[in-house]
Design a protein around this motif. Structure first.
Motif, PDB file in Angstrom:
ATOM      1  N   UNK A  19      36.041  -4.357  34.216  1.00 31.13           N
ATOM      2  CA  UNK A  19      36.871  -3.657  35.189  1.00 31.13           C
ATOM      3  C   UNK A  19      38.343  -3.624  34.826  1.00 31.13           C
ATOM      4  N   UNK A  20      38.647  -3.616  33.528  1.00 31.83           N
ATOM      5  CA  UNK A  20      40.035  -3.584  33.072  1.00 31.83           C
ATOM      6  C   UNK A  20      40.487  -2.143  32.869  1.00 31.83           C
ATOM      7  N   UNK A  21      41.760  -1.886  33.109  1.00 29.39           N
ATOM      8  CA  UNK A  21      42.345  -0.594  32.777  1.00 29.39           C
ATOM      9  C   UNK A  21      42.934  -0.671  31.377  1.00 29.39           C
ATOM     10  N   UNK A  22      43.212   0.479  30.792  1.00 26.32           N
ATOM     11  CA  UNK A  22      43.827   0.506  29.479  1.00 26.32           C
ATOM     12  C   UNK A  22      45.215  -0.139  29.528  1.00 26.32           C
ATOM     13  N   UNK A  23      45.930   0.063  30.638  1.00 25.92           N
ATOM     14  CA  UNK A  23      47.260  -0.535  30.793  1.00 25.92           C
ATOM     15  C   UNK A  23      47.188  -2.047  30.809  1.00 25.92           C
ATOM     16  N   UNK A  24      46.183  -2.591  31.518  1.00 27.02           N
ATOM     17  CA  UNK A  24      46.039  -4.039  31.594  1.00 27.02           C
ATOM     18  C   UNK A  24      45.658  -4.614  30.235  1.00 27.02           C
ATOM     19  N   UNK A  25      44.772  -3.923  29.515  1.00 23.00           N
ATOM     20  CA  UNK A  25      44.408  -4.392  28.180  1.00 23.00           C
ATOM     21  C   UNK A  25      45.618  -4.380  27.256  1.00 23.00           C
ATOM     22  N   UNK A  26      46.424  -3.311  27.343  1.00 23.66           N
ATOM     23  CA  UNK A  26      47.631  -3.228  26.518  1.00 23.66           C
ATOM     24  C   UNK A  26      48.578  -4.382  26.822  1.00 23.66           C
ATOM     25  N   UNK A  27      48.703  -4.715  28.112  1.00 26.35           N
ATOM     26  CA  UNK A  27      49.582  -5.826  28.507  1.00 26.35           C
ATOM     27  C   UNK A  27      49.069  -7.143  27.954  1.00 26.35           C
ATOM     28  N   UNK A  28      47.759  -7.356  28.045  1.00 28.89           N
ATOM     29  CA  UNK A  28      47.185  -8.611  27.561  1.00 28.89           C
ATOM     30  C   UNK A  28      47.308  -8.745  26.043  1.00 28.89           C
ATOM     31  N   UNK A  29      47.115  -7.643  25.338  1.00 30.18           N
ATOM     32  CA  UNK A  29      47.199  -7.678  23.874  1.00 30.18           C
ATOM     33  C   UNK A  29      48.645  -7.759  23.409  1.00 30.18           C
ATOM     34  N   UNK A  30      49.559  -7.153  24.219  1.00 34.95           N
ATOM     35  CA  UNK A  30      50.966  -7.183  23.853  1.00 34.95           C
ATOM     36  C   UNK A  30      51.414  -5.986  23.059  1.00 34.95           C
ATOM     37  N   UNK A  31      50.857  -4.803  23.396  1.00 37.76           N
ATOM     38  CA  UNK A  31      51.285  -3.577  22.747  1.00 37.76           C
ATOM     39  C   UNK A  31      51.560  -2.527  23.811  1.00 37.76           C
ATOM     40  N   UNK A  32      52.214  -1.449  23.437  1.00 32.69           N
ATOM     41  CA  UNK A  32      52.534  -0.395  24.388  1.00 32.69           C
ATOM     42  C   UNK A  32      51.280   0.394  24.759  1.00 32.69           C
ATOM     43  N   UNK A  33      51.279   0.908  25.989  1.00 33.55           N
ATOM     44  CA  UNK A  33      50.148   1.706  26.458  1.00 33.55           C
ATOM     45  C   UNK A  33      49.954   2.934  25.577  1.00 33.55           C
ATOM     46  N   UNK A  34      51.049   3.533  25.122  1.00 33.38           N
ATOM     47  CA  UNK A  34      50.941   4.728  24.283  1.00 33.38           C
ATOM     48  C   UNK A  34      50.257   4.412  22.963  1.00 33.38           C
ATOM     49  N   UNK A  35      50.537   3.218  22.404  1.00 35.86           N
ATOM     50  CA  UNK A  35      49.878   2.810  21.167  1.00 35.86           C
ATOM     51  C   UNK A  35      48.390   2.591  21.405  1.00 35.86           C
ATOM     52  N   UNK A  36      48.058   1.945  22.530  1.00 32.76           N
ATOM     53  CA  UNK A  36      46.658   1.726  22.871  1.00 32.76           C
ATOM     54  C   UNK A  36      45.928   3.059  23.006  1.00 32.76           C
ATOM     55  N   UNK A  37      46.586   4.039  23.609  1.00 34.55           N
ATOM     56  CA  UNK A  37      45.965   5.363  23.781  1.00 34.55           C
ATOM     57  C   UNK A  37      45.633   5.986  22.442  1.00 34.55           C
ATOM     58  N   UNK A  38      46.488   5.769  21.457  1.00 39.15           N
ATOM     59  CA  UNK A  38      46.234   6.346  20.131  1.00 39.15           C
ATOM     60  C   UNK A  38      44.999   5.724  19.485  1.00 39.15           C
ATOM     61  N   UNK A  39      44.772   4.408  19.736  1.00 38.21           N
ATOM     62  CA  UNK A  39      43.559   3.782  19.218  1.00 38.21           C
ATOM     63  C   UNK A  39      42.323   4.406  19.865  1.00 38.21           C
ATOM     64  N   UNK A  40      42.372   4.604  21.188  1.00 31.40           N
ATOM     65  CA  UNK A  40      41.222   5.149  21.904  1.00 31.40           C
ATOM     66  C   UNK A  40      41.022   6.635  21.588  1.00 31.40           C
ATOM     67  N   UNK A  41      42.113   7.343  21.336  1.00 28.23           N
ATOM     68  CA  UNK A  41      41.998   8.755  20.954  1.00 28.23           C
ATOM     69  C   UNK A  41      41.624   8.925  19.488  1.00 28.23           C
ATOM     70  N   UNK A  42      41.594   7.779  18.769  1.00 28.99           N
ATOM     71  CA  UNK A  42      41.225   7.733  17.355  1.00 28.99           C
ATOM     72  C   UNK A  42      42.182   8.532  16.475  1.00 28.99           C
TER      73      UNK A  42
END
Length: 247
Positions: A19-42
């Motif tokens: 039940x995690x959001x991408x924003x919460x995962x980004x916060x836990x990992x310590x990276x920006x949400x925009x960077x996380x989006x690029x991983x998911x968008x491949x």
């Protein structure tokens, strides 16, 4: 080892289950949400050097995340066989020793709040992708892609990319070496501060329109002249500055 697509799919399954959001995962990992989006968008490969951080955030092992079989020199079957051959008093000693080892291992993984850096969760990692001139323009032939550590509270929720400033033409608002969070757009409003490419050079300027309808780029520092744009210029609007990051 898993492919990039398989790793991202596994991460997606885990955040859905937890039940995690991408924003919460980004916060836990310590990276920006925009960077996380690029991983998911491949559009960017999963960073293998951050596998431990992702695994810790998802409460799984890095080996499982990456699909690596962890090698072990310990033969579990042999341990069980030896244990079963021991008499009960010796079995109790083995069990007591094993419990002590487990407790010692668990305690070694606990970090005191007095020893842990208190600001670790207040920073995120992202990448500066471009260089823009607050001055007479700068050429950029290759992607910069420079890793930066940013104060989380000073990072906007929505932006597409980051650029670094070179020069003083936008002082006092924007200074040399500041970082700019940019929303990519082909057009921006008059009087907005944007990133423009004019005849191959990158600028950060304010977009203005003259009384005769002509367009020009304005510096905030009065020491610099306006850059008037003509139909003969090769002009490209890269985006709008949404936030300024002071180092």
């Amino acid at each position: 080892m898993r492919s990039n697509d398989e790793i991202i799919s596994l991460i997606q399954e885990n955040i859905d289950e937890k039940g995690l959001s991408m924003s919460e995962l980004a916060r836990r990992v310590g990276i920006a949400k925009s960077t996380m989006s690029r991983y998911f968008n491949k559009t960017r490969e999963f960073p293998l050097n951050r596998a431990d951080d992702f695994a810790r955030a998802l409460n799984i092992t890095p080996e499982y995340l990456l699909g690596i079989q962890k090698e072990s020199n310990v033969d579990q079957a042999e341990i069980i066989s030896i244990y079963n051959k021991l008499e009960q008093p010796r079995q109790e000693k083995v069990l007591s020793y094993a419990k002590d080892q487990l407790e010692e291992q668990e305690n070694s993984n606990i970090i005191s709040i007095f020893n842990k850096p208190q600001d670790d969760e207040d920073y995120i990692t992202d990448y500066v992708e471009g260089l823009v001139a607050a001055g007479h323009g700068t050429f950029q032939e290759d992607n910069l892609h420079m890793e930066v550590r940013l104060r989380a509270n000073d990072v906007p929720n929505e932006y597409d990319t980051i650029a670094k400033v070179a020069g003083d033409s936008m002082e006092p608002l924007i200074e040399d070496n500041d970082l700019l969070f940019i929303r990519v757009a082909s057009q921006i409003d008059i009087n907005s501060i944007g990133i423009f490419q004019v005849n191959g050079k990158n600028f950060v300027k304010k977009l203005k329109r003259d009384y005769d309808g002509s367009w020009y780029l304005q510096s905030l520092n009065n020491s610099y002249e306006e850059i008037h744009l003509t139909e003969n210029d090769d002009i490209r609007t890269i985006g709008e500055v949404v936030e300024i990051y002071k180092n």
